[in-house]
Design an enzyme around this catalytic site. Structure first.
Site, PDB file in Angstrom:
ATOM      1  N   HIS A   1       0.798  -1.235   0.000  1.00  8.82           N
ATOM      2  CA  HIS A   1       0.000   0.000   0.000  1.00  8.82           C
ATOM      3  C   HIS A   1       0.825   1.276   0.000  1.00  8.82           C
ATOM      4  O   HIS A   1       0.278   2.359  -0.111  1.00  8.82           O
ATOM      5  CB  HIS A   1      -0.948   0.019   1.204  1.00  8.82           C
ATOM      6  CG  HIS A   1      -0.241   0.356   2.488  1.00  8.82           C
ATOM      7  ND1 HIS A   1       0.475  -0.575   3.188  1.00  8.82           N
ATOM      8  CD2 HIS A   1      -0.130   1.520   3.169  1.00  8.82           C
ATOM      9  CE1 HIS A   1       1.000   0.003   4.257  1.00  8.82           C
ATOM     10  NE2 HIS A   1       0.653   1.272   4.262  1.00  8.82           N
TER      11      HIS A   1
HETATM   12  C1  UD1 Z   1      -1.971   5.476   6.183  1.00  9.09           C
HETATM   13  C2  UD1 Z   1      -0.663   5.909   6.816  1.00  9.09           C
HETATM   14  C3  UD1 Z   1       0.385   4.802   6.654  1.00  9.09           C
HETATM   15  C4  UD1 Z   1      -0.129   3.473   7.149  1.00  9.09           C
HETATM   16  C5  UD1 Z   1      -1.430   3.171   6.443  1.00  9.09           C
HETATM   17  C6  UD1 Z   1      -2.012   1.862   6.881  1.00  9.09           C
HETATM   18  C7  UD1 Z   1      -0.186   8.340   6.715  1.00  9.09           C
HETATM   19  C8  UD1 Z   1       0.642   9.363   6.069  1.00  9.09           C
HETATM   20  N1  UD1 Z   1      -0.105   7.100   6.177  1.00  9.09           N
HETATM   21  O1  UD1 Z   1      -1.757   5.356   4.778  1.00  9.09           O
HETATM   22  O2  UD1 Z   1       1.523   5.139   7.401  1.00  9.09           O
HETATM   23  O3  UD1 Z   1       0.829   2.469   6.881  1.00  9.09           O
HETATM   24  O4  UD1 Z   1      -2.354   4.233   6.725  1.00  9.09           O
HETATM   25  O5  UD1 Z   1      -3.188   1.591   6.207  1.00  9.09           O
HETATM   26  O6  UD1 Z   1      -0.863   8.611   7.669  1.00  9.09           O
HETATM   27  N2  UD1 Z   1      -9.187   4.959   2.146  1.00  9.09           N
HETATM   28  C9  UD1 Z   1     -10.419   4.359   2.125  1.00  9.09           C
HETATM   29  N3  UD1 Z   1     -10.949   3.970   3.314  1.00  9.09           N
HETATM   30  C10 UD1 Z   1     -10.338   4.162   4.493  1.00  9.09           C
HETATM   31  C11 UD1 Z   1      -9.077   4.790   4.503  1.00  9.09           C
HETATM   32  C12 UD1 Z   1      -8.510   5.166   3.326  1.00  9.09           C
HETATM   33  O7  UD1 Z   1     -11.014   4.159   1.095  1.00  9.09           O
HETATM   34  O8  UD1 Z   1     -10.882   3.778   5.546  1.00  9.09           O
HETATM   35  C13 UD1 Z   1      -8.561   5.339   0.850  1.00  9.09           C
HETATM   36  C14 UD1 Z   1      -8.844   6.735   0.444  1.00  9.09           C
HETATM   37  O9  UD1 Z   1      -8.986   6.734  -0.935  1.00  9.09           O
HETATM   38  C15 UD1 Z   1      -7.598   7.493   0.811  1.00  9.09           C
HETATM   39  C16 UD1 Z   1      -6.520   6.432   0.630  1.00  9.09           C
HETATM   40  O10 UD1 Z   1      -7.155   5.199   0.965  1.00  9.09           O
HETATM   41  O11 UD1 Z   1      -7.413   8.608   0.043  1.00  9.09           O
HETATM   42  C17 UD1 Z   1      -5.311   6.610   1.478  1.00  9.09           C
HETATM   43  O12 UD1 Z   1      -5.670   6.744   2.867  1.00  9.09           O
HETATM   44  P1  UD1 Z   1      -4.743   7.625   3.845  1.00  9.09           P
HETATM   45  O13 UD1 Z   1      -5.271   7.572   5.229  1.00  9.09           O
HETATM   46  O14 UD1 Z   1      -4.505   8.962   3.263  1.00  9.09           O
HETATM   47  O15 UD1 Z   1      -3.334   6.888   3.782  1.00  9.09           O
HETATM   48  P2  UD1 Z   1      -2.958   5.343   3.768  1.00  9.09           P
HETATM   49  O16 UD1 Z   1      -2.407   5.013   2.434  1.00  9.09           O
HETATM   50  O17 UD1 Z   1      -4.068   4.497   4.278  1.00  9.09           O
END
Ligand code: UD1
Length: 395
Positions: free
Chosen positions: A208
């Site tokens: 991821h």
């Molecule tokens: C975040 C953390 C990362 C961790 C990861 C575990 C930061 C900078 N990064 O990354 O360190 O390893 O979580 O999962 O904080 N999304 C959904 N549903 C959710 C959450 C996210 O659909 O419940 C999608 C959204 O499109 C979002 C993308 O995932 O834009 C990324 O989510 P985000 O929280 O920005 O970062 P992660 O890649 O999950």
């Protein structure tokens, strides 16, 4: 006498298993009032609620519901909402874990409101500032009053950055507290049967990190690795929402469907995932936490990253850093499948008692005198903990 009120912040999936044992240890200490505040950085049922259920975490006392967004937007939204809540919560301490955007956002708000900040899993460094988490880690450590570390390399990193030693405590790994506590329960999960897998006869994959999934060519190269591995044995790939979105955007989901023995599944709950890890022949990942969990379980791990902020998983554990080259990742995974995986040992203080040690430090320094029973000896928390923290400071 009022209690020592501690706000424990969770935001994203890797935070839940770290806060669960802390909350439990705090609850067991009379005089501490632990609250759980969820920023809502992760909000999908399978990325959040499922973990609360499996880990026995209480429903959050406060839910900020900030959701996704760019880094600035997400961090900013957490700060605005958290500052508002802090006016009414008025805690004695704010505790943050790990390195996600919610960690630095809530940390900044706490210190600007003159509330002491506790950082659990401090001092880890990849020395790669292109990783958003690295920036979050460095900055949170600079402003924290208490820094609790999982491995000795973190002590050297913090010393190099000029963090006063008396703030730093080597206590072990709270994520491993959760893992050891739930391993037995996880062994009863039916997930292997449900997915048609047999123990030690499949590869478990998670990917991821932006550096792996946000670039089409890099992601396509990694998928080829999965294809080659799935020709040897089943590959199970619980897919993070970010990765799923990128596969669709790059039109690569079709490639995956072409691999017969590749099982693309939704993100798994904590217990099911733990069972999958514990029984895998090899785990291929770019996660930080999974490098540690596989080391604790003694399961070989191939990490698809150029660096790691958790070097003990390589020097003592089962982890091999394979970088981003598809050939290298495939070669390392094949080596394990062929029976030449690295044996490792469980690192120092990864014994299931890290949360207890953390709560003892906090209670001794911040709680006992001001919030404990009459006759406590110490004055309420010195501004800084006295030198020579009792747990394994590097000599
Ligand atoms: C975040 C953390 C990362 C961790 C990861 C575990 C930061 C900078 N990064 O990354 O360190 O390893 O979580 O999962 O904080 N999304 C959904 N549903 C959710 C959450 C996210 O659909 O419940 C999608 C959204 O499109 C979002 C993308 O995932 O834009 C990324 O989510 P985000 O929280 O920005 O970062 P992660 O890649 O999950």
């Amino acid at each position: 006498m009022s209690s020592l009120k501690i706000v424990n912040v969770v935001g994203a999936r890797p935070n839940f298993m770290k806060v669960a044992p802390l909350w439990e240890a705090m609850r067991a200490q009379p005089g501490i009032e632990p609250l759980v505040l969820h920023t809502g950085q992760h909000y999908d049922h399978k990325m959040s609620q499922l973990f609360f259920d499996h880990l026995g975490l209480p429903k959050p006392d406060v839910y900020l519901g900030v959701g996704s967004g760019g880094h600035g937007e997400q961090t900013g939204k957490v700060m605005i909402a958290f500052e508002r809540e802090m006016q009414t919560l008025r805690p004695d301490l704010v505790l943050v874990v790990g390195d996600v955007n919610s960690t630095i956002a809530c940390g900044l708000v706490a210190v600007k409101m003159n509330v002491k900040l506790v950082h659990v899993e401090a001092g880890l460094r990849s020395y790669d500032r292109t990783m958003p988490e690295e920036v979050n880690r460095v900055l949170t450590d600079q402003i924290a009053d208490y820094l609790f570390t999982t491995e000795r390399s973190a002590l050297d990193n913090l010393r190099r950055e000029g963090i006063p030693e008396e703030r730093v405590f080597f206590v072990g790994n709270v994520m491993i507290d959760s893992l050891l506590k739930h391993r037995e329960k996880a062994s009863r999960s039916q997930v292997l049967e449900d997915l048609g897998l047999s123990p030690r006869n499949y590869v478990l994959v998670t990917l991821h990190r932006p550096s792996n999934v946000d670039d089409r060519d890099t992601l396509a190269g990694l998928l080829e690795v999965l294809g080659a591995l799935s020709a040897r044995m089943p590959v199970v790939f619980p897919i993070h929402p970010r990765t799923r979105a990128k596969l669709a955007e790059f039109r690569l989901d079709r490639v995956l469907r072409g691999y017969r023995d590749l099982k693309l599944v939704d993100p798994l709950g904590y217990l099911d995932f733990l069972k999958c890890m514990d029984n895998a022949r090899v785990v291929v990942t770019d996660s930080g936490g999974i490098q540690e969990e596989t080391t604790a379980l003694g399961v070989p791990c191939v990490t698809a990253r150029e660096n790691t902020e958790r070097p003990i998983t390589v020097s003592e554990g089962t982890n091999v850093l394979a970088g981003q080259s598809p050939e290298r990742i495939l070669a390392e995974a094949n080596r394990v499948i062929d029976g030449q995986g690295k044996a490792g040992r469980r690192p120092e203080l990864w014994d299931g008692r890290a949360a207890e040690r953390i709560v003892k430090v906090l209670w001794d320094r911040e709680g006992r005198a001001a919030h404990g029973p009459p006759g406590g000896r110490e004055g309420k928390g010195a501004q800084r903990p006295p030198a020579g923290g009792q747990f394994g400071r590097k000599s």
